[in-house]
Design an enzyme around this catalytic site. Structure first.
Site, PDB file in Angstrom:
ATOM      1  N   ASP A 169       9.460 -12.502   7.027  1.00 27.83           N
ATOM      2  CA  ASP A 169       9.548 -13.256   5.775  1.00 27.83           C
ATOM      3  C   ASP A 169      10.064 -14.671   6.011  1.00 27.83           C
ATOM      4  OD1 ASP A 169       8.547 -11.258   4.233  1.00 27.83           O
ATOM      5  OD2 ASP A 169      10.486 -10.512   3.546  1.00 27.83           O
TER       6      ASP A 169
ATOM      7  N   ASP B 191       2.887  -3.120   1.907  1.00 21.43           N
ATOM      8  CA  ASP B 191       4.291  -3.400   2.228  1.00 21.43           C
ATOM      9  C   ASP B 191       5.093  -2.111   2.239  1.00 21.43           C
ATOM     10  OD1 ASP B 191       6.606  -4.851   2.682  1.00 21.43           O
ATOM     11  OD2 ASP B 191       6.326  -6.207   0.993  1.00 21.43           O
TER      12      ASP B 191
HETATM   13  C1  GLA Z   1       8.638  -8.034   1.257  1.00 17.35           C
HETATM   14  C2  GLA Z   1       7.554  -8.812   1.977  1.00 17.35           C
HETATM   15  C3  GLA Z   1       7.373 -10.157   1.306  1.00 17.35           C
HETATM   16  C4  GLA Z   1       7.045  -9.964  -0.153  1.00 17.35           C
HETATM   17  C5  GLA Z   1       8.111  -9.128  -0.832  1.00 17.35           C
HETATM   18  C6  GLA Z   1       7.699  -8.770  -2.233  1.00 17.35           C
HETATM   19  O1  GLA Z   1       9.878  -8.606   1.455  1.00 17.35           O
HETATM   20  O2  GLA Z   1       7.850  -8.951   3.333  1.00 17.35           O
HETATM   21  O3  GLA Z   1       6.368 -10.907   1.957  1.00 17.35           O
HETATM   22  O4  GLA Z   1       5.788  -9.346  -0.233  1.00 17.35           O
HETATM   23  O5  GLA Z   1       8.346  -7.911  -0.119  1.00 17.35           O
HETATM   24  O6  GLA Z   1       8.644  -8.013  -2.884  1.00 17.35           O
END
Ligand code: GLA
Length: 656
Positions: free
Chosen positions: A480, A416
């Protein structure tokens, strides 16, 4: 290329595009050649130029802009490299062309060498320019923001300039580094996609004759790139694609290309605990979820954010990548073994480039983050960004990941990046380039040292989706936002540019975090089955009936996964069709009105299919037999009811 020809004429001062389309289009007069007189501008400004410096093409858009203007002359040509040299500034530019075998994709990039004795300052460094024989353009692009990535947009441009890009140091959520160009009336489509996980720009200009010229490349940001005497700067690759079958056909060209550049592995059905537990990660809670995940047929259990020391919310922990002992009282290794004992592979979330100001790493290495001395630190999501371009930071990130993967049987890494690069300090040239180089270096080392580990690319959702990242990853997290109707449009846009075997998609809870328009569990499953199926719901709250339904749908998905990941994609309104010579899978969703049947007279909705082989097609579940002509011209019947708002239909092809 499979069916496409790209023909260039080499001129004394610049190369010109002659033809780009289905093989044979080059036999005849070029549709791009200028037949009129040129007024008020230079010849190069009116020509279908492939690549030119600002000295040569001062008005209509140059591909290379140096602090000191350049004029160059042809020096050398092979089939795939054209060299131009400017004896005054010392610039030598090699325009590189690489047709990708068995696809309709051509890669283009530029190698710039400073043959002079003074540093060169590069303000614009295009990977490619190209012309499209339009009469006014229809441009399709993908835009959005966090939680709304990949929204398909169309703009009609009779004249003028259109521009998209990113200054985030990653491709960003606002625009995908991707563009499709059609004539104002639609039809055949030409496309572009960049292989650059840093800042970038794409612009398209429709000139007074109606022709469209596109320029694309990395964005020198915040300052110019400096090329020292004797040094060579290589641009990112720009991939160019063509399809006679419009945007849907162009998507198939991109899918075929992405199948070539990615690893052919079965993407497992995963469970990810982020939406269920957030930062409240502990062994007991995760194992409870893992048991249900295994029971419904998941193959991989991924622990997301929150597993490491100091990570109780988003203000701490990043940088200190050791499991939180209090969360795993029996030891992290024991926890991983317990998950694997359920028959699940194990995966982990990491955000290697980021650091929390409260972390031990930051206390020990405050100089490792991007900062401007004497200025306040800018926090985004309460975190800072490591200067991965530094060799010591690269080695830290690499050894941290290598140690983690060597200490535990981890087979999946979600990488990420939740914080773009803000101003990074003066006096250092090309921070973006150094960061990108080492990011790709870590991914390359990962693949070499841990070839069995699958990598999911993520940057706060789909913020780092580009062809360079994709070539070194196995799946991409597009957004997300997993709310059903929002997700439908995210996935529609994603599949325009990228292949289904890369599209990670989760079934989450209803009501969920985003849109408040709940849909059935079946709807959410069928939606996630359109790519790489995952489950992100709090499955510990699922009823026995929900688990039974989930188990059936996961099993159904495993039957069709191969077709979804390798078939030709044809998009229909609120449905997607995946076609191999043997099998056609149709996933369909009801987003609109119900016909009211059987309460009132009516007829089922019909989905006219495309791309089918002739012969018959038999519904694997019901046994219904349809001719290709019937499915194409009458359509596949779907029966929407109040409780049945999504469908999976598998049709087996029978030749006679
Ligand atoms: C980002 C990712 C999510 C999750 C969060 C965790 O927003 O896109 O899927 O992994 O971080 O903090």
């Amino acid at each position: 290329m499979a069916t496409t020809t790209y023909t260039v004429a080499v001129g004394e001062n610049w190369p010109e595009l002659v033809a780009w389309g289905p093989t044979g289009v080059e036999d005849g007069p070029s549709p791009l050649a200028n037949h009129g007189r040129v007024h008020f501008i230079t010849e190069a400004d009116a020509a279908p130029v492939e690549y030119a410096p600002r000295g040569t093409r001062p008005f209509s858009g140059a591909d290379l802009v140096l602090a000191e203007d350049s004029w160059w002359r042809f020096a050398d040509a092979t089939d795939d490299r054209l060299t131009y040299v400017d004896g005054v500034t010392g610039v030598e530019v090699v325009l590189c062309y690489e047709p990708v075998p068995d696809t309709d994709v051509l890669l283009r990039w530029v190698e710039l060498t400073n043959r002079g004795d003074a540093p060169l300052s590069v303000e614009r460094f295009g990977s490619a320019g190209f012309c499209v024989p339009t009469n006014g353009a229809r441009l399709t692009f993908l835009s959005g923001q966090w939680a709304q990535e990949f929204q398909r947009q169309t703009v009609n441009l009779p004249a003028g300039r259109f521009r998209i890009g990113s200054r985030y140091g990653v491709p960003g959520h606002n625009y995908a580094p991707w563009l499709a160009v059609q004539d104002a009336t639609g039809g055949q489509a030409w496309g572009l996609s960049l292989a650059w996980p840093g800042s970038w720009e794409i612009d398209a200009e429709v000139d007074p004759t109606g022709m469209t010229r596109v320029r694309a490349g990395r964005l020198p940001h915040p300052g110019p790139l400096v090329v020292d005497p004797g040094a060579t700067l290589t641009s990112p690759k720009a991939a160019l694609a063509y399809s006679a079958e419009g945007l849907d056909g162009l998507a198939r060209v991109w899918h075929a290309y992405e199948r070539v550049i990615t690893r052919q592995r079965t993407r497992p059905v995963l469970y990810n605990s982020w939406e269920a537990t957030g930062f409240d990660v502990d062994a007991a809670g995760q194992l409870a979820l893992a048991k249900v995940a295994a029971d419904v047929g998941a193959e991989l259990f991924v622990v997301d954010d929150g597993w490491f020391t100091g990570r109780h919310d988003d203000t701490g922990g990043l940088g200190d990548w050791t499991p939180d002992e209090s969360a795993f009282p029996g030891g992290f290794g024991g926890f991983v073994d317990d998950v694997r004992a359920l028959g699940l592979d194990f995966g982990l979330w990491v955000e290697p480039e980021s650091v929390s100001p409260k972390s031990r790493l930051y206390a020990e290495h405050p100089d490792w983050v991007y900062r401007v001395d004497g200025r306040p630190l800018t926090l985004i999501r309460n975190q800072l960004l490591l200067n991965l371009g530094r060799e010591d930071v690269l080695e830290f990130v690499w050894s941290m990941l290598d140690r983690l993967l060597s200490s535990h049987p981890i087979s999946y890494l979600k990488w990420d990046m939740n914080r773009p690069a803000t101003p990074r300090g003066p006096g250092v040239s090309d921070l973006d380039g150094a960061h990108v180089r080492n990011y790709l270096e870590v991914l390359t080392r990962l693949r070499a040292a841990h070839p069995d580990v699958l990598v999911e690319a993520c940057a706060g959702g789909g913020g780092r989706t580009d062809l360079a990242t994709i070539a070194l990853s196995d799946v991409v997290w597009p957004s997300d936002n997993t709310a059903p109707l929002d997700r439908l449009s995210v996935q529609d846009g994603f599949l325009l540019a990228h292949a289904p075997h890369l599209m990670s998609s989760w079934v989450t809870d209803a009501p969920g975090i985003f849109d408040a328009r709940p849909r059935s569990l079946r709807f959410r499953f069928v939606l996630a089955m359109a790519g790489v199926l995952g489950i992100g719901a709090d499955v510990s709250r699922w009823t026995a009936a929900q688990r039974d339904e989930a188990r059936d749908l996961v099993a159904r998905y495993k039957e069709i996964r191969e077709v979804v990941h390798t078939g030709e994609v044809h998009r229909l309104p609120d449905a997607v069709q995946y076609v191999t010579p043997e099998t056609t899978v149709v996933l369909a969703w009801n987003t609109g009105a119900l016909p009211g049947i059987p309460e009132v007279p009516g007829r089922p909705v019909r989905l006219p299919l495309t791309g089918l082989s002739t012969g018959s097609h038999v519904d694997r579940e019901s046994g219904a037999r349809y001719s290709a002509a019937h499915l194409t011209h009458v359509g596949l019947p779907v029966h929407w009811t109040r409780d049945h708002d999504a469908d999976v239909v598998v049709l087996d092809h029978v030749a006679t």
